[in-house]
Motif scaffolding. Structure first.
Motif, PDB file in Angstrom:
ATOM      1  N   LEU A  54      41.996  45.002  38.988  1.00  0.00           N
ATOM      2  CA  LEU A  54      41.055  46.064  39.397  1.00  0.00           C
ATOM      3  C   LEU A  54      41.854  47.073  40.160  1.00  0.00           C
ATOM      4  O   LEU A  54      41.646  48.350  39.852  1.00  0.00           O
ATOM      5  N   GLN A  57      44.086  48.951  37.628  1.00  0.00           N
ATOM      6  CA  GLN A  57      42.910  50.005  36.792  1.00  0.00           C
ATOM      7  C   GLN A  57      42.744  51.123  37.676  1.00  0.00           C
ATOM      8  O   GLN A  57      42.469  52.246  37.126  1.00  0.00           O
ATOM      9  N   GLU A  58      42.280  50.950  38.790  1.00  0.00           N
ATOM     10  CA  GLU A  58      41.877  52.250  39.668  1.00  0.00           C
ATOM     11  C   GLU A  58      42.903  53.082  39.854  1.00  0.00           C
ATOM     12  O   GLU A  58      42.661  54.389  39.790  1.00  0.00           O
ATOM     13  N   ALA A  61      43.597  54.882  36.836  1.00  0.00           N
ATOM     14  CA  ALA A  61      42.531  55.847  36.407  1.00  0.00           C
ATOM     15  C   ALA A  61      42.588  57.091  37.334  1.00  0.00           C
ATOM     16  O   ALA A  61      42.572  58.422  36.684  1.00  0.00           O
ATOM     17  N   LYS A 108      30.671  54.169  51.458  1.00  0.00           N
ATOM     18  CA  LYS A 108      29.564  53.139  51.855  1.00  0.00           C
ATOM     19  C   LYS A 108      28.802  53.990  52.872  1.00  0.00           C
ATOM     20  O   LYS A 108      27.756  53.447  53.163  1.00  0.00           O
ATOM     21  N   VAL A 113      26.363  56.492  48.687  1.00  0.00           N
ATOM     22  CA  VAL A 113      26.026  55.239  48.093  1.00  0.00           C
ATOM     23  C   VAL A 113      25.572  55.495  46.461  1.00  0.00           C
ATOM     24  O   VAL A 113      26.034  54.728  45.620  1.00  0.00           O
ATOM     25  N   TYR A 114      25.048  56.548  45.939  1.00  0.00           N
ATOM     26  CA  TYR A 114      24.517  56.641  44.798  1.00  0.00           C
ATOM     27  C   TYR A 114      25.564  57.611  44.099  1.00  0.00           C
ATOM     28  O   TYR A 114      25.420  58.176  43.021  1.00  0.00           O
ATOM     29  N   ALA A 115      26.464  58.082  44.639  1.00  0.00           N
ATOM     30  CA  ALA A 115      27.551  59.059  44.032  1.00  0.00           C
ATOM     31  C   ALA A 115      28.114  58.367  43.073  1.00  0.00           C
ATOM     32  O   ALA A 115      28.195  57.051  42.759  1.00  0.00           O
ATOM     33  N   ASP A 116      28.588  59.114  41.797  1.00  0.00           N
ATOM     34  CA  ASP A 116      29.102  58.702  40.595  1.00  0.00           C
ATOM     35  C   ASP A 116      30.589  58.465  40.684  1.00  0.00           C
ATOM     36  O   ASP A 116      31.116  58.121  39.452  1.00  0.00           O
ATOM     37  N   HIS A 117      31.081  58.793  41.637  1.00  0.00           N
ATOM     38  CA  HIS A 117      32.502  58.799  41.771  1.00  0.00           C
ATOM     39  C   HIS A 117      33.029  58.696  43.369  1.00  0.00           C
ATOM     40  O   HIS A 117      32.080  58.433  44.018  1.00  0.00           O
ATOM     41  N   ARG A 119      35.080  56.150  44.606  1.00  0.00           N
ATOM     42  CA  ARG A 119      35.353  54.722  45.221  1.00  0.00           C
ATOM     43  C   ARG A 119      36.620  54.059  44.767  1.00  0.00           C
ATOM     44  O   ARG A 119      37.027  52.971  45.253  1.00  0.00           O
ATOM     45  N   GLY A 120      37.329  54.751  43.952  1.00  0.00           N
ATOM     46  CA  GLY A 120      38.717  54.189  43.392  1.00  0.00           C
ATOM     47  C   GLY A 120      39.657  53.760  44.512  1.00  0.00           C
ATOM     48  O   GLY A 120      39.951  52.315  44.597  1.00  0.00           O
ATOM     49  N   TYR A 122      39.099  53.424  48.027  1.00  0.00           N
ATOM     50  CA  TYR A 122      38.637  52.491  48.670  1.00  0.00           C
ATOM     51  C   TYR A 122      38.588  51.223  48.281  1.00  0.00           C
ATOM     52  O   TYR A 122      38.993  50.309  48.944  1.00  0.00           O
ATOM     53  N   LEU A 123      38.497  50.995  46.630  1.00  0.00           N
ATOM     54  CA  LEU A 123      38.518  49.800  46.471  1.00  0.00           C
ATOM     55  C   LEU A 123      40.005  49.340  46.321  1.00  0.00           C
ATOM     56  O   LEU A 123      40.076  47.928  46.558  1.00  0.00           O
ATOM     57  N   GLN A 126      40.541  47.878  49.673  1.00  0.00           N
ATOM     58  CA  GLN A 126      39.849  46.487  49.990  1.00  0.00           C
ATOM     59  C   GLN A 126      40.536  45.267  49.143  1.00  0.00           C
ATOM     60  O   GLN A 126      40.533  44.237  49.622  1.00  0.00           O
TER      61      GLN A 126
END
Lengths: 145, 115
Positions: A54, A57-58, A61, A108, A113-117, A119-120, A122-123, A126
């Motif tokens: 994952l 992948q991020e 991307a 977060k 929170v409801y954004a559609d982009h 997070r890459g 950040y993930l 983590q």
């Protein structure tokens, strides 16, 4: 940049995977799947394989969208190296101008929170144990212990 | 990614199979969701039992449509999310935005309870 930022000398690392592909979403899915197979052959446990796949992948991307502007005439490179203790280093490189990782919003936080982009990265932070974004920001190096 | 849509008790049940990630998978699901919304469907269940990976594009799509559907008075509920889907949604702090059910039946029936 030296590979030993996690304390692992570069000389101890073996090349396991090195692939360059066009900056295209379908191509990166193939890279992630091939890399996951390599991890399976290296007998990396399932949970760790999932986390690495994952994160890669991020990273790929981001390279396609931000590093190459979705231009498939450009190439991105993904390498996987490991040492005898099973520490894994993955690097993803693109030809873009790079970015400043300090300027990324916290996904977060209220309002994001409801954004559609957004997070890459950040993930990736983590999921992986150590992450370094090389100046000027077009190479990301990720360690999994 | 395979996307299978069926309607049960006025609820769209969307079954996904494969990684939900940037590219054809996310594009295909976006098209499916847009078609459902254009038909006036705002009660949806998404089954993620066979989705081993959800990347940030997939997460973005899920939360965006959750917001759109809720604004229209409906809901997007998740059924049987895979272990890794749950972990990923939790990592980025969006798992608690969704109602989650053990199976499609329970998710579909939950709509009837508030009708």
């Amino acid at each position: 940049m030296p590979a030993e930022f996690s304390g692992v000398p570069e000389s101890e690392l073996s090349e396991r995977f090195d692939l360059s592909v066009p900056a295209d979403a379908e191509a990166i899915a193939g890279v992630v799947d091939a890399l996951a197979e390599t991890l399976e052959h290296l007998e990396v446990p399932e949970q760790k394989r999932f986390e690495i796949a994952l994160a890669v992948q991020e990273a790929l991307a981001n390279a396609v969208v931000h590093g190459c502007g979705n231009d498939p005439s450009k190439q991105i490179r993904c390498r996987l190296q490991s040492n005898p203790e099973g520490r894994i280093l993955i690097s993803v490189t693109d030809p873009g101008p790079g970015f400043n990782p300090e300027r990324l919003p916290d996904p977060k936080q209220d309002g994001n929170v409801y954004a559609d982009h957004g997070r890459g990265v950040y993930l990736i932070r983590q999921l992986m144990d150590e992450v370094q974004i090389a100046r000027p920001g077009n190479e990301i190096r990720m360690w999994k212990y | 990614m395979d996307i299978n849509v069926r309607k049960r008790s006025q609820v769209q049940v969307i079954q996904l199979r494969g990684a939900l990630r940037m590219g054809p998978a996310v594009d295909g699901l976006r098209q499916t969701m847009d078609e459902a919304l254009s038909n006036g469907d705002t009660r949806m269940v998404m089954n993620l039992a066979e989705v081993p990976m959800v990347d940030s594009s997939g997460i973005g799509l899920l939360v965006r449509y959750l917001a759109v559907i809720k604004q229209k008075g409906g809901n997007l509920k998740l059924a049987q999310p895979s272990k890794f889907a749950v972990q990923t949604l939790k990592l980025v702090g969006v798992l608690n935005l969704f109602e989650i059910f053990d199976n499609d039946d329970a998710a579909v029936e939950s709509f009837a309870k508030i009708a």
